[in-house]
Design an enzyme around this catalytic site. Structure first.
Site, mmCIF file in Angstrom:
data_model
loop_
_atom_site.group_PDB
_atom_site.id
_atom_site.type_symbol
_atom_site.label_atom_id
_atom_site.label_comp_id
_atom_site.label_asym_id
_atom_site.label_seq_id
_atom_site.Cartn_x
_atom_site.Cartn_y
_atom_site.Cartn_z
ATOM 1 N N ARG A 16 0.840 -1.198 0.000
ATOM 2 C CA ARG A 16 0.000 0.000 0.000
ATOM 3 C C ARG A 16 0.877 1.250 0.000
ATOM 4 N NH1 ARG A 16 1.114 2.234 4.250
ATOM 5 N NH2 ARG A 16 0.041 4.045 3.431
ATOM 6 N N GLY A 17 0.192 2.402 -0.186
ATOM 7 C CA GLY A 17 0.904 3.666 -0.360
ATOM 8 C C GLY A 17 1.006 3.893 -1.866
ATOM 9 N N ALA A 18 0.578 5.081 -2.296
ATOM 10 C CA ALA A 18 0.458 5.323 -3.746
ATOM 11 C C ALA A 18 1.788 5.153 -4.489
ATOM 12 C CB ALA A 18 -0.113 6.713 -3.976
ATOM 13 N N CYS A 125 -2.442 9.616 7.959
ATOM 14 C CA CYS A 125 -2.213 8.315 7.325
ATOM 15 C C CYS A 125 -0.725 7.962 7.347
ATOM 16 C CB CYS A 125 -2.807 8.295 5.913
ATOM 17 S SG CYS A 125 -2.942 6.622 5.224
ATOM 18 N N ASP A 194 -2.606 10.654 -3.313
ATOM 19 C CA ASP A 194 -2.877 9.504 -4.174
ATOM 20 C C ASP A 194 -3.058 9.967 -5.606
ATOM 21 O OD1 ASP A 194 -3.352 6.835 -2.480
ATOM 22 O OD2 ASP A 194 -3.843 8.590 -1.300
HETATM 23 P P1 RI2 Z 1 3.026 7.692 -0.412
HETATM 24 C C1 RI2 Z 1 -1.874 6.162 0.915
HETATM 25 O O1 RI2 Z 1 -2.981 5.408 0.509
HETATM 26 C C2 RI2 Z 1 -2.292 7.396 1.699
HETATM 27 O O2 RI2 Z 1 -3.493 7.976 1.228
HETATM 28 C C3 RI2 Z 1 -1.083 8.262 1.474
HETATM 29 O O3 RI2 Z 1 -1.324 9.629 1.762
HETATM 30 C C4 RI2 Z 1 -0.845 8.023 -0.014
HETATM 31 O O4 RI2 Z 1 -1.100 6.629 -0.199
HETATM 32 C C5 RI2 Z 1 0.505 8.390 -0.520
HETATM 33 O O5 RI2 Z 1 1.506 7.611 0.067
HETATM 34 P P2 RI2 Z 1 -3.248 3.882 1.021
HETATM 35 O O6 RI2 Z 1 -2.497 2.987 0.070
HETATM 36 O O7 RI2 Z 1 3.057 7.376 -1.868
HETATM 37 O O8 RI2 Z 1 -2.822 3.720 2.452
HETATM 38 O O9 RI2 Z 1 3.510 9.090 -0.125
HETATM 39 O O10 RI2 Z 1 -4.742 3.695 0.863
HETATM 40 O O11 RI2 Z 1 3.732 6.647 0.432
#
Ligand code: RI2
Length: 308
Positions: A16-18, A125, A194
């Site tokens: 996870r994380g965009a 988050c 995201d």
């Molecule tokens: P980075 C995450 O989504 C959060 O919304 C966070 O702000 C965004 O991705 C960007 O993250 P999720 O995958 O790319 O937890 O900066 O639903 O790590």
């Protein structure tokens, strides 16, 4: 097959994380290319195309995933044969991953310039880009402390407080609904992204827009940390960003019969609530999003849309 495993892990949020889902998608396409055994270019292109679609379908909101697939597959229409395409895919994937990691580091430096000694920062988050900014400011010797939201329902805030405390940064966990109460102690709010739309709106973890409203009311600047591949060429063509709604069991189970649950996991913050966006090409106004999309992601990306 690694690509299917990656798509499933993105769907279940093991990955996870965009930014990370984008890098993992590029890596999965590279693996697919390296392991193609046939000798038909058309078949190879179809396989990659299907692979790209499977990855993009795994989570609908973060444009980083779509941009990663586009960047990796961009040479498919110009490939001369299977080996030529394989080489190009591997090169594109490697370069996307390298540049993505570099971007997070550069954003850290650019964003840290906006953090002053003694600042109290609020983050939401778990964003690698936002954490890069905070950790860089701390490494520069700035005496900072951080409030991190829990971020229900997945509680990614727990990852954030672990990361910050491992780095030696004073950090306090709060529930999401404490944001407006705490805001009077905050100097700067720093969040990830995201998707950034062509009108400068930010799509980020659910609750970001409430943080933006509370920050605006308290005259606290909101800085967004977004690599350029988080900007959406699709929004230039007028497309709305699909907001993912996940399984309701992530919110609660065993409720009385008839009680409904909804679980939207992202929301939209209009540009007027955003002070700046730290990107690897500089700190920009949200109103410059259109230029980032056209100049950085390029017309090629827009052209690729025709084959969607
Ligand atoms: P980075 C995450 O989504 C959060 O919304 C966070 O702000 C965004 O991705 C960007 O993250 P999720 O995958 O790319 O937890 O900066 O639903 O790590």
């Amino acid at each position: 097959m690694k690509l299917i495993e990656t798509a499933n892990s993105i769907k279940t949020m093991e990955i996870r994380g965009a930014g990370l889902i984008a890098r993992s998608a590029a890596d999965a396409l590279k693996d697919l290319a390296e392991n193609y055994q046939g000798n038909s270019l058309d078949e190879f292109i179809d396989l990659l195309d299907q692979g790209g679609k499977t990855l993009v379908a795994s989570r609908p909101t973060a444009i980083s995933l779509w941009n990663a697939v586009q960047a990796t597959l961009k040479d498919a229409p110009r490939a001369e044969n299977v080996e030529d395409l394989r080489t190009k895919i591997v090169k594109n994937a490697d370069s996307f991953i390298l540049n993505s990691n570099k971007a997070v580091e550069i954003i850290g430096k650019i964003g840290a310039n906006r953090i002053k000694d003694g600042d109290t920062i609020l983050t939401h988050c778990n964003s690698k880009a936002a954490l890069s900014v905070i950790k860089t400011a701390f490494k520069q010797g700035k005496d900072i402390s951080v409030y991190a939201t829990e971020s229900r329902p997945w509680r990614q805030g727990l990852l954030t407080v672990k990361d910050l405390s491992d780095a030696g940064i004073p950090v306090t966990l709060i529930v999401d609904s404490a944001v407006r109460w705490i805001m009077k102690e905050i100097d700067l709010a720093v969040v990830g992204a995201d998707t950034v739309c062509s009108n400068g709106a930010l799509i980020n973890k659910i609750g970001t827009s409430q943080i933006a409203l509370a920050a605006h009311e308290a005259r606290v600047p909101l800085m967004v940390c977004a690599e350029s591949y988080k900007f959406s060429p699709k929004t230039i063509q007028g497309e709305m960003v699909e907001i993912e709604e996940r399984e309701i069991s992530e919110v609660a189970t065993n409720l009385p019969p008839g009680v409904k649950i909804r679980n939207p996991v992202f929301d939209s913050t209009p540009a007027e609530y955003i002070d700046s966006i730290a990107t690897e090409i500089g700190l920009i106004s949200p109103y410059a999003a259109y230029e980032v999309i056209v100049n950085k992601l390029g017309h090629e990306c827009l052209f690729e849309r025709e084959s969607d």
